[in-house]
Design a protein around this motif. Structure first.
Motif, PDB file in Angstrom:
ATOM      1  N   SER A 286       0.851  -1.191   0.000  1.00 12.70           N
ATOM      2  CA  SER A 286       0.000   0.000   0.000  1.00 12.70           C
ATOM      3  C   SER A 286       0.882   1.235   0.000  1.00 12.70           C
ATOM      4  O   SER A 286       2.025   1.198   0.471  1.00 12.70           O
ATOM      5  CB  SER A 286      -0.923   0.023   1.226  1.00 12.70           C
ATOM      6  OG  SER A 286      -0.168   0.184   2.415  1.00 12.70           O
TER       7      SER A 286
ATOM      8  N   GLN B 114       3.238  10.512  -0.992  1.00 11.01           N
ATOM      9  CA  GLN B 114       1.950  10.423  -0.329  1.00 11.01           C
ATOM     10  C   GLN B 114       1.139  11.714  -0.405  1.00 11.01           C
ATOM     11  O   GLN B 114      -0.017  11.737   0.011  1.00 11.01           O
ATOM     12  CB  GLN B 114       2.165  10.035   1.137  1.00 11.01           C
ATOM     13  CG  GLN B 114       2.812   8.664   1.312  1.00 11.01           C
ATOM     14  CD  GLN B 114       2.613   8.093   2.696  1.00 11.01           C
ATOM     15  OE1 GLN B 114       2.348   8.813   3.645  1.00 11.01           O
ATOM     16  NE2 GLN B 114       2.723   6.779   2.806  1.00 11.01           N
TER      17      GLN B 114
ATOM     18  N   GLU C 102       0.137   4.043   1.689  1.00 11.64           N
ATOM     19  CA  GLU C 102       0.160   4.582   3.052  1.00 11.64           C
ATOM     20  C   GLU C 102       1.068   3.777   3.971  1.00 11.64           C
ATOM     21  O   GLU C 102       1.530   4.276   5.011  1.00 11.64           O
ATOM     22  CB  GLU C 102      -1.248   4.631   3.640  1.00 11.64           C
ATOM     23  CG  GLU C 102      -1.981   3.307   3.718  1.00 11.64           C
ATOM     24  CD  GLU C 102      -2.746   2.942   2.458  1.00 11.64           C
ATOM     25  OE1 GLU C 102      -3.610   2.053   2.544  1.00 11.64           O
ATOM     26  OE2 GLU C 102      -2.483   3.545   1.396  1.00 11.64           O
TER      27      GLU C 102
END
Length: 348
Positions: free
Chosen positions: A9, A72, A11
């Motif tokens: 992922s 991000q 995150e």
């Protein structure tokens, strides 16, 4: 060169991850990068395979924290492209992290990695090889000389008998798992909490039990192999000693272990040479060996980490060597125009 880094992922990534170091090295060498996750593949009706990747803005980053923030941040672009336009798909996910909550995602990298390789991308580590290594049972295919004595079972009676035969104790952990989760040192089959530990850990599946190596109190040595051989640059090896925290049996950095410099001895190099043939055969481009004494505890073929710590300890960016090796593979792929199989290219 276009490189897609496949991770669990976005995150979940951190500035200290080895994938961050690899991505930054690729950008510094002028390459285009994408981050892709298990839900980012699309196989269309015309049999084309697309990936939907996240692209951090900008070209160069001096600090991993800056790169991580850009990856991000809201300014990161989302782009879709045909996988045939991607030179390298670098599989860097940890299947065990998805096994419980997202079992569908655990082995997506290997599944779609095969399709990507069939469409001309170089996929590392080779997806067929990774399919063989979906749990620690893969380790049993290496020579007995480099492995601790091991039992794999779900029987508490078998495990107790194995413990009784090893007076210095054993290490017990899930057959599937990583990062030091649910790793226990058992000194005796008579330990009061053995049944509770067994019930907790066996709920995840089979258990792997290994004889305890007293040298583990000093930590293990994480040694990177690339193309089957120890990764080195300027006379320094890509290796660290991972020292466990006081009272811990786990040396994993995620489990409060500390990374310190280590000298690679001829004995360690001999161990690496012992496992080289199978790693080559299985197309394992980049792996991490975890060594204690004259034995290997684990071979991490999915997400070997530690490059950031090595940069801090030795002031050597081994990630540059890894990206350079991928550049060579792309040159070889183009020169041979599809004649060489992905598994061969992966460790050539």
């Amino acid at each position: 060169m276009r490189i897609a880094f496949f991770v669990n992922s976005i995150e979940g990534e951190t500035p200290t991850y080895t994938t961050t170091a690899l991505a930054m090295a690729a950008v510094a060498r002028g390459h285009d990068i994408w981050y892709i996750t298990p839900g980012d593949f699309v196989l269309r009706a015309d049999d084309t395979l697309s990936i939907r990747g996240r692209v951090p803005p900008g070209k160069r980053y001096k600090k991993p924290e800056s790169f991580h923030a850009a990856l991000q941040g809201d300014d990161a672009a989302i782009e879709t492209m045909d996988v045939s336009d991607v030179d390298v798909v670098f599989l860097r996910n940890d299947p065990s992290l998805d096994a419980d909550d997202r079992p569908w995602a655990a082995h997506v990298g290997a599944m779609f990695g095969r399709l990507a390789a069939a469409r001309g991308s170089i996929v590392v580590n080779d997806p067929d090889g990774l399919s063989l290594a979906q749990n620690k049972l893969y380790f049993q295919g290496f020579p007995r000389a480099v492995r601790p004595e091991t039992l794999i079972s779900k029987s508490i009676d078998e495990i107790k008998a194995f413990i009784d035969s090893h007076k210095e104790g054993v290490i017990m952990k899930p057959l599937q798992g990583s990062g030091g989760k649910n790793v226990f040192k058992i000194g005796s089959a008579d330990e009061a909490n053995l049944n509770q530990i067994f019930e907790a850990v066996s709920g995840e599946g089979y258990l792997i039990v290994q004889n305890y190596l007293p040298a583990a109190t000093e930590g293990d040595v994480r040694l990177f192999l690339m193309n089957g051989r120890p990764l080195e640059h300027g006379g320094k090896y890509a290796a660290i000693r991972r020292v466990p925290a006081k009272g811990e049996v786990r040396s994993n950095i995620h489990a409060a272990g500390t990374a310190v410099a280590v000298e690679i001895t001829p004995e360690i190099l001999a161990i690496a040479e012992m496992v080289r043939p199978k790693l080559i055969e299985d197309g394992m481009f980049l792996v991490g060996l975890d060594i204690v004494g004259d034995k290997i505890l684990e071979i991490n073929v999915f997400t070997p980490g530690g490059l950031s710590a090595m940069l801090d300890l030795y002031d050597v960016d081994f990630a540059e060597n890894i990206i350079s090796a991928l550049e060579d593979k792309v040159t070889q792929r183009d020169a041979y125009a599809g004649v060489i199989a992905n598994r061969t290219l992966a460790t050539l």
